[in-house]
Motif scaffolding. Structure first.
Motif, short mmCIF file in Angstrom:
data_model
loop_
_atom_site.label_atom_id
_atom_site.label_comp_id
_atom_site.label_asym_id
_atom_site.label_seq_id
_atom_site.Cartn_x
_atom_site.Cartn_y
_atom_site.Cartn_z
N GLY A 436 -12.64 -9.64 -4.36
CA GLY A 436 -13.42 -9.55 -5.58
C GLY A 436 -14.72 -8.77 -5.46
O GLY A 436 -15.47 -8.67 -6.42
N ARG A 437 -15.01 -8.25 -4.28
CA ARG A 437 -16.24 -7.47 -4.12
C ARG A 437 -15.94 -6.13 -3.47
O ARG A 437 -14.93 -5.96 -2.81
CB ARG A 437 -17.24 -8.23 -3.23
CG ARG A 437 -17.82 -9.43 -3.91
CD ARG A 437 -18.65 -10.23 -2.94
NE ARG A 437 -19.08 -11.50 -3.52
CZ ARG A 437 -20.22 -11.65 -4.19
NH1 ARG A 437 -21.04 -10.63 -4.34
NH2 ARG A 437 -20.53 -12.83 -4.69
N MET A 438 -16.85 -5.18 -3.68
CA MET A 438 -16.68 -3.85 -3.09
C MET A 438 -17.23 -3.86 -1.67
O MET A 438 -18.17 -4.58 -1.37
CB MET A 438 -17.44 -2.78 -3.88
CG MET A 438 -17.08 -2.70 -5.34
SD MET A 438 -15.35 -2.32 -5.60
CE MET A 438 -15.28 -0.60 -5.14
N MET A 439 -16.66 -3.01 -0.82
CA MET A 439 -17.27 -2.84 0.49
C MET A 439 -18.35 -1.77 0.39
O MET A 439 -18.36 -0.95 -0.53
CB MET A 439 -16.22 -2.43 1.52
CG MET A 439 -15.34 -3.59 1.91
SD MET A 439 -14.19 -3.22 3.23
CE MET A 439 -15.19 -3.52 4.67
N ASN A 440 -19.26 -1.80 1.36
CA ASN A 440 -20.36 -0.85 1.34
C ASN A 440 -19.87 0.55 1.70
O ASN A 440 -19.24 0.75 2.74
CB ASN A 440 -21.44 -1.31 2.32
CG ASN A 440 -22.61 -0.39 2.32
OD1 ASN A 440 -22.52 0.75 2.75
ND2 ASN A 440 -23.72 -0.88 1.83
N GLU A 441 -20.17 1.51 0.84
CA GLU A 441 -19.65 2.87 1.03
C GLU A 441 -20.31 3.59 2.20
O GLU A 441 -19.65 4.29 2.97
CB GLU A 441 -19.85 3.69 -0.24
CG GLU A 441 -18.69 3.59 -1.22
CD GLU A 441 -17.43 4.24 -0.67
OE1 GLU A 441 -17.48 5.40 -0.24
OE2 GLU A 441 -16.39 3.56 -0.66
N THR A 442 -21.63 3.44 2.32
CA THR A 442 -22.33 4.16 3.40
C THR A 442 -21.80 3.71 4.76
O THR A 442 -21.43 4.53 5.60
CB THR A 442 -23.83 3.90 3.32
OG1 THR A 442 -24.21 3.97 1.96
CG2 THR A 442 -24.60 4.92 4.12
N LEU A 443 -21.75 2.39 4.95
CA LEU A 443 -21.24 1.89 6.22
C LEU A 443 -19.80 2.34 6.42
O LEU A 443 -19.40 2.73 7.52
CB LEU A 443 -21.32 0.36 6.26
CG LEU A 443 -22.71 -0.24 6.47
CD1 LEU A 443 -22.62 -1.76 6.44
CD2 LEU A 443 -23.30 0.23 7.79
#
Ligand code: HEM
Ligand SMILES: [Cu+2]
Ligand SMILES: [Cu+2]
Lengths: 579, 224
Positions: A436-443
């Motif tokens: 239900g949540r997005m992962m961090n794009e930069t990481l």
């Protein structure tokens, strides 16, 4: 349509249950997928640690590996790997990576999670069997763990377990470790047989109305083909494993020449399973990139039906290539040519899938979020694996390359691309759905760039080692004068490998951080067409508030007559979305 | 890249090497082609505001041509590699030339036992000479090797001769070679055979004809 079990399984109402029922003894395919995810990541850490010890030993033989001095005798001596334990390490690394990471991650996690959602079902056809499968796999995991600690040590005959080395304790000094290794693998197979039956039955019987076989997302095709290939190939190996266990425990001589047995028998049985097994791992990974590429190029997949036919042809061909692992094992030399031909021919269906993927990019509108990067990375790395396969597929060339580091490089290019690149691509892509949540794009992007570069600096030089003649499964290359000039390459590889392993920590951080802190995803963050994105993220207990009806294929992106560049499979009227 | 190969000193090693080079060129060209196309597509078709992707499904015959044509090329190249390979394979594995000399090599944990037939030219007779890990042969002679194992599977590997053959307990397997250059060359074991696998190594000593004669004189002084 084709929903004969629908009334029975899809209509049942599950009550709210307590913690144990929800997270541990659950029959929900989504929870089962997550349980497999946890187990496979746990094993990946152990398998990676074994890889670290192997690499350290190869670069700096007989010196203490930093951070390993806590491992007690007789495994290691103040951080130094003795030769017996080196053989345990390669055996465990191979066994763990193939059977306890690759299969659970690619088949059990993605297959279990996605199949019911993608075909519009409430759960698998046999939810209890599914729960049993994860518990048998847990048992297999426990047995393998225990096998490390029994007297005499753990299995050390290589993950291929060639007899007579594996058949008699006198050759390795290992007794119970080896028996338990066989038991662990047999249990693991049992678990995956239950899974395969579920995949197949579910897909054939529980599709939502309108979901014809030729509207299935390709990953579903890949998963069920992999399941069928596994089911058809595993029988001979289970028979073979029983014979091996009998040889060890009651002294039969199926594989022991003194009693008239034949070591070659095991090799045929093992590779009749072992080669198809590679495709069992590869197909789901290809399925993952086949799902991701259209979404981020906003185009239909190029050649949907040819890809399905190719997959089936590859599945069939995979059964008639096994003896290419035995070109130099002393089989009748006349057999080499037919096997060489089938082996190199199997590149044709895979070439088609690769061309189709490339053609999908053509005239696309391509964006590069992390899942897309990993999907493209899988393709790029897999290409090198496939091309180098031609060298070892050609029987005369394999005379030289067999059992050298060329082979080690080649199969990491195919397997690592499938398991890690493909697996990461899938995890980044479906994480929002699962949690239900997005992962961090930069990481995510840093993780990708480091993994891609370090993967290549780790495994590409292994081709040079192989060309230079370095044998695999040797604990100390410095013992050979002719290999000493290659030692700087070994040191370089080990440096890369350590950095590669460390950089996976970025994924771990991202994963746990995003689990609690990530941006809320919403049902369809990527604007994708397949059914799993039509329900909430994470989906409710029985997946859909109302079973969707399917109106079209899974890859209808950028239709000329629509304003939006996507059109979900369950969107009814074309008129409504028209300009 | 293939220049890392150990020096070839066998009559058929060159055939294997040139097959290897052919595959290397073919796969090399495919590698650059496919990578080139992928990179061009990724740059050329990256997302731009207001531009929609083309709707191409690849299901008409003209479109499928984009898959079929490269596929036919792949198929043709595959068959060509196989055809070349079968010639090399037949030369090495099926049509072995008649031998000038016989040696027995027996693998065991963790050494190679080498048996020379002695003056009668037969293995397993009283005049055999046995040595550990040293395989002496004359240059430019066809040598037949009779491979056996005492315990587990080992693999007889002569990198400089491009020769590798597993040794199976319970079976007798033959291999042959003809070395073209005197010198001392490695003879490791290429199949995991137990805790001493790493370090199981012998040497191949290729003698010039005179030197070999001397070696024979020394070991069988009463050769009839
Ligand atoms: C950082 C990651 C990894 C490193 C550094 C690594 C390194 C190695 C090395 C050096 C060997 C050869 C051991 C030898 O022959 O002496 C090996 C063997 C092997 N690896 Fe990996 N590996 C990694 C990840 C993986 C992954 C992801 C997979 C598969 C899915 C895998 C599957 C295998 C298998 C099947 C073997 C054969 C074991 C045997 O020889 O019995 N490895 N690995
Ligand atoms: Cu050996
Ligand atoms: Cu060995």
């Amino acid at each position: 349509m084709s929903n004969i079990l629908g009334d029975v399984t899809q209509g049942t109402y599950h009550e709210e249950k307590g913690f144990w029922r929800t997270y541990v003894f659950s029959t929900d395919h989504k929870v089962i997928a997550k349980q497999y995810l946890a187990l496979s990541l746990f094993w990946a850490v152990l398998g990676g640690f074994a890889a670290y010890l192997i690499r350290w030993q190869l670069a700096y033989p007989e010196t203490a590996a930093p951070g390993a001095s806590w491992i007690p005798e007789p495994f290691m001596y103040e951080g130094v790997v003795p030769p017996e334990f080196y053989n345990v390490l390669i055996t465990m690394h191979g066994t763990i990576m193939v059977f306890f990471v690759a299969m659970p991650l690619l088949l059990a996690v993605f297959g279990n999670y996605l199949i019911p959602l993608m075909i519009g079902a409430r759960d698998m056809a046999f939810p209890r069997l599914n729960m049993l499968s994860v518990w048998v796999f847990t048992l297999a995991s426990l047995v393998l763990l225990i096998s490390l600690f029994v007297p005499g040590g753990a299995a050390s005959a290589g993950w291929t377990g060639y007899p007579p080395l594996s058949a008699k304790a006198i050759y390795t000094g290992v007794n119970w470790g080896m028996n338990l290794w066989i038991v662990a693998i047999a249990l693991e197979f049992a678990a995956f047989l239950m899974g395969g039956i579920n995949f197949l039955t579910t897909t054939l019987n529980m599709r939502a109305p309108g979901m014809t076989l030729f509207r299935l997302p390709l990953i579903v095709w890949m998963q069920i083909t992999a399941g069928v290939v596994f089911m058809l190939s595993v029988g001979p190996l289970i028979a073979g494993a029983v014979m091996l266990l009998l040889d060890r425990v009651i002294g039969t001589t199926f594989y022991v020449p003194e009693g008239g047995g034949q070591p070659l028998l095991w090799q045929h049985l093992f590779w009749f399973f072992g080669h198809p097994e590679v495709y069992v791992i590869l197909l789901p990974a290809l399925g993952i990139i086949l799902e991701i590429l259209p979404v981020f190029s906003r185009k239909p997949i190029f050649g949907y039906r040819p890809i399905i036919y190719s997959t089936i042809v590859a599945g069939i061909l995979s059964f008639i290539v096994w003896a290419h692992h035995q070109y130099v094992s002393g089989i009748d030399p006349r057999l080499a040519m037919p096997f060489s031909i089938t082996t190199i021919l199997i590149s044709v269906p895979f070439a088609l899938i690769v061309f189709a993927l490339i053609a999908t990019l053509w005239k696309g509108s391509i964006s590069f979020p992390t899942p897309m990067l990993f999907a493209l990375g899988t393709l790029g790395v897999f290409l090198i694996g496939g091309l180098t396969g031609i060298f070892v597929g050609s029987a005369p060339v394999d005379i030289y390359f067999h059992d050298t580091y060329f082979v080690v490089a080649h199969f990491h290019y195919t397997l690592f691309s499938a398991v890690f690149f493909g697996g990461f691509a899938g995890l980044y892509f479906w994480f929002p759905k699962m949690f239900g949540r997005m992962m961090n794009e930069t990481l995510g992007k840093i993780h990708f760039v480091l993994t891609f570069i370090l993967f290549n600096t780790t495994f590409f030089p292994m081709f040079f080692l192989g060309i230079g003649g370095m044998m695999r499964r040797i604990a100390n290359p410095m013992q050979y004068e002719f290999l000493q000039p290659l030692q700087p390459i070994n040191v370089f590889i080990t440096g890369s490998a350590i950095l590669l392993l460390i950089s996976q920590g970025i994924f771990a951080i991202n994963f746990f951080w995003s689990l609690f802190r990530g941006r809320i995803a919403g049902p369809n963050p990527w604007q994708a067409n397949t059914l799993e994105w039509s329900t909430s993220s994470p989906p409710p207990h029985e997946n859909f508030h109302k079973i969707p009806t399917v109106y079209r294929g899974p890859y209808e992106y950028s239709l000329p007559e629509t304003a939006e560049d996507w059109l979900p499979q369950n969107q009814p009227e074309l008129e409504e979305v028209k300009k | 890249m293939l220049s890392w190969l150990p020096e070839n000193i066998s009559t058929y090693g060159g055939d294997i090497d040139s097959l290897m080079y052919h595959i290397y060129y073919i796969t090399g060209v495919w590698f650059f082609l496919t990578y080139g196309v992928i990179i061009v597509f990724l740059l050329r078709y990256r997302r731009q505001e207001g531009q929609k992707a083309a709707y191409v499904r690849g299901d008409s015959l003209t479109q499928a041509g984009w898959l079929l044509v490269p596929l036919l090329i792949v198929l043709a190249l595959d068959l060509w590699i196989d055809f070349q390979g079968s010639e090399v394979w037949a030369k090495i594995k099926i049509d072995a030339p008649s031998s000038d000399l016989l040696v027995g090599v027996t693998g065991k944990q963790f050494n190679w036992e080498i048996a020379y037939p002695g003056p009668d030219g037969k293995l397993g007779t009283a005049d055999d000479l046995e040595m550990e890990n040293e395989l002496h042969v004359p240059v430019n002679k066809v040598v037949h090797v009779v491979l056996r194992s005492k315990d587990v599977i080992h693999s007889f590997f002569l990198p400089n001769l491009r020769l590798k053959q597993d040794v199976m307990p319970g079976r007798t397997i033959e291999a042959w070679f003809e070395a073209t250059k005197p010198g001392r060359y490695p003879l490791p074991c290429a199949e995991l055979c137990g805790f001493g696998h790493s370090g199981m190594e012998g040497s191949l000593i290729v003698h010039s004809l005179d030197e070999y004669e001397k070696w024979v004189q020394k070991n069988w002084p009463h050769k009839p």
